[in-house]
Design a protein around this motif. Sequence first.
Motif, short mmCIF file in Angstrom:
data_model
loop_
_atom_site.label_atom_id
_atom_site.label_comp_id
_atom_site.label_asym_id
_atom_site.label_seq_id
_atom_site.Cartn_x
_atom_site.Cartn_y
_atom_site.Cartn_z
N VAL A 64 0.83 -1.21 0.00
CA VAL A 64 0.00 0.00 0.00
C VAL A 64 0.87 1.25 0.00
N ALA A 65 1.88 1.29 0.84
CA ALA A 65 2.76 2.46 0.91
C ALA A 65 3.52 2.62 -0.41
N ARG A 66 4.03 1.54 -0.93
CA ARG A 66 4.77 1.63 -2.21
C ARG A 66 3.84 2.09 -3.32
N TRP A 67 2.62 1.59 -3.39
CA TRP A 67 1.65 2.01 -4.41
C TRP A 67 1.31 3.49 -4.26
N PHE A 68 1.11 3.92 -3.01
CA PHE A 68 0.78 5.33 -2.77
C PHE A 68 1.87 6.23 -3.35
N TRP A 69 3.13 5.97 -3.01
CA TRP A 69 4.22 6.82 -3.49
C TRP A 69 4.41 6.69 -4.99
N GLU A 70 4.17 5.52 -5.54
CA GLU A 70 4.26 5.34 -6.99
C GLU A 70 3.26 6.26 -7.69
N VAL A 71 2.04 6.29 -7.18
CA VAL A 71 1.00 7.17 -7.75
C VAL A 71 1.38 8.64 -7.55
N VAL A 72 1.81 9.00 -6.34
CA VAL A 72 2.17 10.40 -6.06
C VAL A 72 3.26 10.88 -7.02
N HIS A 73 4.28 10.08 -7.22
CA HIS A 73 5.40 10.49 -8.08
C HIS A 73 5.01 10.51 -9.56
N SER A 74 3.92 9.84 -9.92
CA SER A 74 3.47 9.85 -11.32
C SER A 74 2.52 11.01 -11.63
N LEU A 75 2.07 11.71 -10.59
CA LEU A 75 1.15 12.84 -10.78
C LEU A 75 1.85 14.01 -11.44
N SER A 76 1.08 14.82 -12.15
CA SER A 76 1.61 16.07 -12.69
C SER A 76 1.88 17.02 -11.53
N ALA A 77 2.64 18.08 -11.80
CA ALA A 77 2.94 19.08 -10.76
C ALA A 77 1.66 19.68 -10.20
N GLN A 78 0.68 19.95 -11.07
CA GLN A 78 -0.59 20.52 -10.60
C GLN A 78 -1.34 19.52 -9.72
N GLN A 79 -1.34 18.25 -10.10
CA GLN A 79 -2.02 17.24 -9.29
C GLN A 79 -1.31 17.05 -7.94
N GLN A 80 0.01 17.12 -7.93
CA GLN A 80 0.74 17.03 -6.67
C GLN A 80 0.39 18.21 -5.77
N GLN A 81 0.27 19.37 -6.36
CA GLN A 81 -0.12 20.56 -5.60
C GLN A 81 -1.52 20.39 -5.01
N GLN A 82 -2.43 19.81 -5.80
CA GLN A 82 -3.79 19.56 -5.32
C GLN A 82 -3.80 18.51 -4.21
N LEU A 83 -2.96 17.50 -4.32
CA LEU A 83 -2.86 16.49 -3.26
C LEU A 83 -2.36 17.13 -1.97
N LEU A 84 -1.36 17.99 -2.09
CA LEU A 84 -0.82 18.68 -0.92
C LEU A 84 -1.90 19.56 -0.29
N GLN A 85 -2.68 20.26 -1.12
CA GLN A 85 -3.78 21.09 -0.62
C GLN A 85 -4.79 20.24 0.14
N PHE A 86 -5.15 19.08 -0.41
CA PHE A 86 -6.11 18.19 0.22
C PHE A 86 -5.57 17.66 1.55
N ALA A 87 -4.31 17.24 1.56
CA ALA A 87 -3.75 16.58 2.74
C ALA A 87 -3.38 17.56 3.86
N THR A 88 -3.02 18.80 3.50
CA THR A 88 -2.51 19.72 4.52
C THR A 88 -3.31 21.01 4.66
N GLY A 89 -4.15 21.32 3.68
CA GLY A 89 -4.86 22.59 3.70
C GLY A 89 -4.09 23.72 3.06
N CYS A 90 -2.90 23.42 2.52
CA CYS A 90 -2.07 24.43 1.87
C CYS A 90 -1.40 23.80 0.66
#
Length: 84
Positions: free
Chosen positions: A41-67
């Motif tokens: 699960v952890a390996r899959w999570f990071w695999e997906v995170v690293h495959s996201l575009s910069a905008q999607q990574q920014q959106q993930l960070l916004q969702f997870a942290t509020g910023c």
Amino acid sequence: AALSFVTPDELEELICGEPHLDFKALEAGAQYDGFSPKSDVARWFWEVVHSLSAQQQQQLLQFATGCDRAPVGGLGKLRFVLQR
């Protein structure tokens, strides 16, 4: 005069956070609750995170942290817990 020792770029970083998102640093500093960093699960999570575009990574960070910006010092300074 109190802020004369701070450049405009440094002031922006202090106020807004770092614009560069280093998710490798976030992964390196992540904590795990309920499973290990080597679990599928952890390996899959990071695999997906690293495959996201910069905008999607920014959106993930916004969702997870509020910023959508990294804290001063980068994502490695962020307390990030993957929890079951």
